[in-house]
Design a protein around this motif. Structure first.
Motif, PDB file in Angstrom:
ATOM      1  N   ARG A 165      72.805  73.795 -38.257  1.00 48.44           N
ATOM      2  CA  ARG A 165      72.113  72.736 -38.997  1.00 48.44           C
ATOM      3  C   ARG A 165      71.496  71.680 -38.082  1.00 48.44           C
ATOM      4  N   LEU A 166      71.644  71.839 -36.785  1.00 50.71           N
ATOM      5  CA  LEU A 166      71.105  70.854 -35.845  1.00 50.71           C
ATOM      6  C   LEU A 166      69.580  70.845 -35.893  1.00 50.71           C
ATOM      7  N   GLN A 167      69.006  69.677 -36.205  1.00 46.37           N
ATOM      8  CA  GLN A 167      67.556  69.544 -36.296  1.00 46.37           C
ATOM      9  C   GLN A 167      66.954  68.863 -35.075  1.00 46.37           C
ATOM     10  N   SER A 168      67.724  67.992 -34.444  1.00 49.50           N
ATOM     11  CA  SER A 168      67.242  67.321 -33.237  1.00 49.50           C
ATOM     12  C   SER A 168      68.422  66.736 -32.483  1.00 49.50           C
ATOM     13  N   ILE A 169      68.211  66.476 -31.201  1.00 46.84           N
ATOM     14  CA  ILE A 169      69.255  65.835 -30.404  1.00 46.84           C
ATOM     15  C   ILE A 169      69.251  64.339 -30.665  1.00 46.84           C
ATOM     16  N   CYS A 170      68.065  63.743 -30.660  1.00 45.49           N
ATOM     17  CA  CYS A 170      67.915  62.356 -31.083  1.00 45.49           C
ATOM     18  C   CYS A 170      66.650  62.268 -31.939  1.00 45.49           C
ATOM     19  N   GLY A 171      66.431  61.129 -32.560  1.00 48.17           N
ATOM     20  CA  GLY A 171      65.386  61.036 -33.569  1.00 48.17           C
ATOM     21  C   GLY A 171      63.966  60.936 -33.053  1.00 48.17           C
ATOM     22  N   ILE A 172      63.786  60.802 -31.740  1.00 48.09           N
ATOM     23  CA  ILE A 172      62.443  60.696 -31.185  1.00 48.09           C
ATOM     24  C   ILE A 172      62.311  61.637 -29.992  1.00 48.09           C
ATOM     25  N   LYS A 173      61.166  61.629 -29.370  1.00 44.08           N
ATOM     26  CA  LYS A 173      60.899  62.508 -28.241  1.00 44.08           C
ATOM     27  C   LYS A 173      61.838  62.199 -27.076  1.00 44.08           C
ATOM     28  N   ARG A 185      72.089  78.779 -28.236  1.00 43.27           N
ATOM     29  CA  ARG A 185      72.338  79.963 -29.059  1.00 43.27           C
ATOM     30  C   ARG A 185      72.772  79.522 -30.453  1.00 43.27           C
ATOM     31  N   GLY A 186      72.235  80.170 -31.454  1.00 43.74           N
ATOM     32  CA  GLY A 186      72.663  79.904 -32.820  1.00 43.74           C
ATOM     33  C   GLY A 186      72.277  78.536 -33.341  1.00 43.74           C
ATOM     34  N   CYS A 187      71.179  77.980 -32.843  1.00 45.07           N
ATOM     35  CA  CYS A 187      70.691  76.665 -33.300  1.00 45.07           C
ATOM     36  C   CYS A 187      69.337  76.866 -33.980  1.00 45.07           C
ATOM     37  N   ARG A 192      62.471  71.857 -31.308  1.00 41.11           N
ATOM     38  CA  ARG A 192      61.834  71.323 -30.104  1.00 41.11           C
ATOM     39  C   ARG A 192      62.818  71.239 -28.941  1.00 41.11           C
ATOM     40  N   LEU A 193      62.261  71.365 -27.740  1.00 43.14           N
ATOM     41  CA  LEU A 193      63.011  71.159 -26.510  1.00 43.14           C
ATOM     42  C   LEU A 193      62.568  69.849 -25.867  1.00 43.14           C
ATOM     43  N   PRO A 194      63.404  69.260 -25.016  1.00 39.82           N
ATOM     44  CA  PRO A 194      63.016  68.014 -24.353  1.00 39.82           C
ATOM     45  C   PRO A 194      61.814  68.194 -23.436  1.00 39.82           C
ATOM     46  N   ASP A 195      61.106  67.109 -23.219  1.00 40.92           N
ATOM     47  CA  ASP A 195      59.981  67.082 -22.290  1.00 40.92           C
ATOM     48  C   ASP A 195      60.539  67.004 -20.872  1.00 40.92           C
ATOM     49  N   VAL A 196      60.164  67.966 -20.025  1.00 34.87           N
ATOM     50  CA  VAL A 196      60.694  67.997 -18.657  1.00 34.87           C
ATOM     51  C   VAL A 196      59.689  67.494 -17.629  1.00 34.87           C
ATOM     52  N   GLY A 197      58.597  66.904 -18.085  1.00 32.02           N
ATOM     53  CA  GLY A 197      57.644  66.314 -17.158  1.00 32.02           C
ATOM     54  C   GLY A 197      56.524  67.261 -16.775  1.00 32.02           C
ATOM     55  N   SER A 198      55.745  66.829 -15.797  1.00 35.98           N
ATOM     56  CA  SER A 198      54.544  67.576 -15.421  1.00 35.98           C
ATOM     57  C   SER A 198      54.617  68.153 -14.015  1.00 35.98           C
ATOM     58  N   GLY A 199      55.796  68.213 -13.425  1.00 35.76           N
ATOM     59  CA  GLY A 199      55.924  68.751 -12.077  1.00 35.76           C
ATOM     60  C   GLY A 199      55.822  70.261 -12.050  1.00 35.76           C
ATOM     61  N   TRP A 211      64.271  82.659 -31.742  1.00 36.24           N
ATOM     62  CA  TRP A 211      64.268  81.191 -31.754  1.00 36.24           C
ATOM     63  C   TRP A 211      63.174  80.650 -30.844  1.00 36.24           C
ATOM     64  N   TRP A 212      63.042  81.221 -29.668  1.00 36.43           N
ATOM     65  CA  TRP A 212      62.019  80.766 -28.722  1.00 36.43           C
ATOM     66  C   TRP A 212      60.621  80.913 -29.324  1.00 36.43           C
ATOM     67  N   ASP A 213      60.375  82.008 -29.993  1.00 39.88           N
ATOM     68  CA  ASP A 213      59.047  82.265 -30.554  1.00 39.88           C
ATOM     69  C   ASP A 213      58.681  81.284 -31.659  1.00 39.88           C
ATOM     70  N   ARG A 214      59.672  80.628 -32.259  1.00 36.51           N
ATOM     71  CA  ARG A 214      59.403  79.705 -33.363  1.00 36.51           C
ATOM     72  C   ARG A 214      59.414  78.239 -32.933  1.00 36.51           C
ATOM     73  N   LEU A 215      59.568  77.979 -31.645  1.00 31.92           N
ATOM     74  CA  LEU A 215      59.592  76.594 -31.178  1.00 31.92           C
ATOM     75  C   LEU A 215      58.250  75.901 -31.406  1.00 31.92           C
ATOM     76  N   GLU A 216      58.323  74.582 -31.626  1.00 29.95           N
ATOM     77  CA  GLU A 216      57.128  73.754 -31.768  1.00 29.95           C
ATOM     78  C   GLU A 216      57.028  72.846 -30.548  1.00 29.95           C
ATOM     79  N   TRP A 217      55.790  72.625 -30.082  1.00 27.91           N
ATOM     80  CA  TRP A 217      55.577  71.853 -28.859  1.00 27.91           C
ATOM     81  C   TRP A 217      54.651  70.681 -29.138  1.00 27.91           C
ATOM     82  N   ASP A 218      55.078  69.471 -28.747  1.00 27.32           N
ATOM     83  CA  ASP A 218      54.197  68.310 -28.851  1.00 27.32           C
ATOM     84  C   ASP A 218      53.066  68.404 -27.834  1.00 27.32           C
ATOM     85  N   ASN A 219      53.395  68.972 -26.693  1.00 24.01           N
ATOM     86  CA  ASN A 219      52.422  69.159 -25.623  1.00 24.01           C
ATOM     87  C   ASN A 219      52.471  70.629 -25.224  1.00 24.01           C
TER      88      ASN A 219
END
Length: 247
Positions: A165-173, A185-187, A192-199, A211-219
């Motif tokens: 039932r986990l929808q997010s780690i915190c309420g914003i990016k 696994r099993g989430c 969404r995954l956290p933003d890891v920067g542009s390096g 699960w990976w195929d259904r992820l949504e990306w802000d960027n």
């Protein structure tokens, strides 16, 4: 009594960590805390009189395990900061709703900025690890016109397992520029995954392919910052499941 280590285990009758102000039990000085196998605990740290204690806790390591009735680790009215928290592990707390609520007093500078390890497993009711209270959510999402990110600058390891039932780690990016390993696994409700920067660094993400195929990306570029790692048994298991339909 300013204890530095707190270990509560196999306590069959308590429903929260005892707090006796008259005797001087003040948990804000605890640096290492482990609570496990306490079947009646419903909230590990209850609401405290705000005026009696400083708002800064010294907790560095926290472990909670096998608390079948626990709904909260820290109560929603628990106005405390955990600037030193570096290691957080929670497992087998099936009724847990959230871990630590974030308040307007917790700025980016002190809200979990030292957290290095976040590991939560087998908590079926968990919807959000660090929910924001309504005032903080209003500040971030309404009062500010530009997008706001909560920075987990020290987070290196993220492990989430069987949190359906986990929808997010915190309420914003989330921004996690130093993230090194991700295992999820099993989430299935997490999008969404956290933003890891542009390096140039690429973070390996051990996860299910579906699960990976259904992820949504802000960027869209963030997808290339992760390298999905799927189980070597994935194709074999998938084939077996397709060939064993129950009638």
């Amino acid at each position: 009594m300013s204890a530095r280590i707190l270990h509560v285990h196999d306590a069959l009758y308590i429903n929260t960590i005892p707090l006796n102000i008259k005797r001087g039990y003040q948990w804000q000085y605890v640096e290492w805390c482990r609570v496990e196998r306490c079947p009646k605990v419903d909230c590990v740290f209850p609401v405290e009189p705000v005026s009696r204690f400083p708002d800064q806790y010294q907790l560095r390591t926290f472990w909670a395990s096998h608390l079948p009735k626990a709904r909260y680790i820290f109560a929603y009215q628990f106005y405390r900061k955990f600037s030193n928290l570096t290691w957080l592990h929670i497992d087998c707390c099936p009724r847990l709703i959230h871990v630590l609520p974030l308040y307007a007093t917790m700025t980016n500078a002190d809200a979990l900025s030292k957290l290095k390890m976040l590991e939560i497993t087998w908590c079926g009711d968990l919807k959000e690890a660090f929910p924001m209270d309504i005032n903080l959510k209003s500040f971030y999402l309404i009062d500010r016109r530009s997008p706001v990110t909560l920075h987990f600058t020290s987070l290196k390891h993220l492990h989430l397992h069987e949190l359906p039932r986990l929808q997010s780690i915190c309420g914003i990016k989330m921004s996690t520029p130093n993230l090194e390993t991700v295992k999820i696994r099993g989430c299935w409700s997490l999008k969404r995954l956290p933003d890891v920067g542009s390096g140039s660094k690429v973070v390996e993400c051990d996860c299910e392919k579906e699960w990976w195929d259904r992820l949504e990306w802000d960027n869209g570029s963030q997808a290339s910052r992760y390298k999905p790692i799927h189980s070597r048994y994935y194709k074999k298991t998938k084939t077996m499941l397709r060939g064993s339909v129950l009638r």
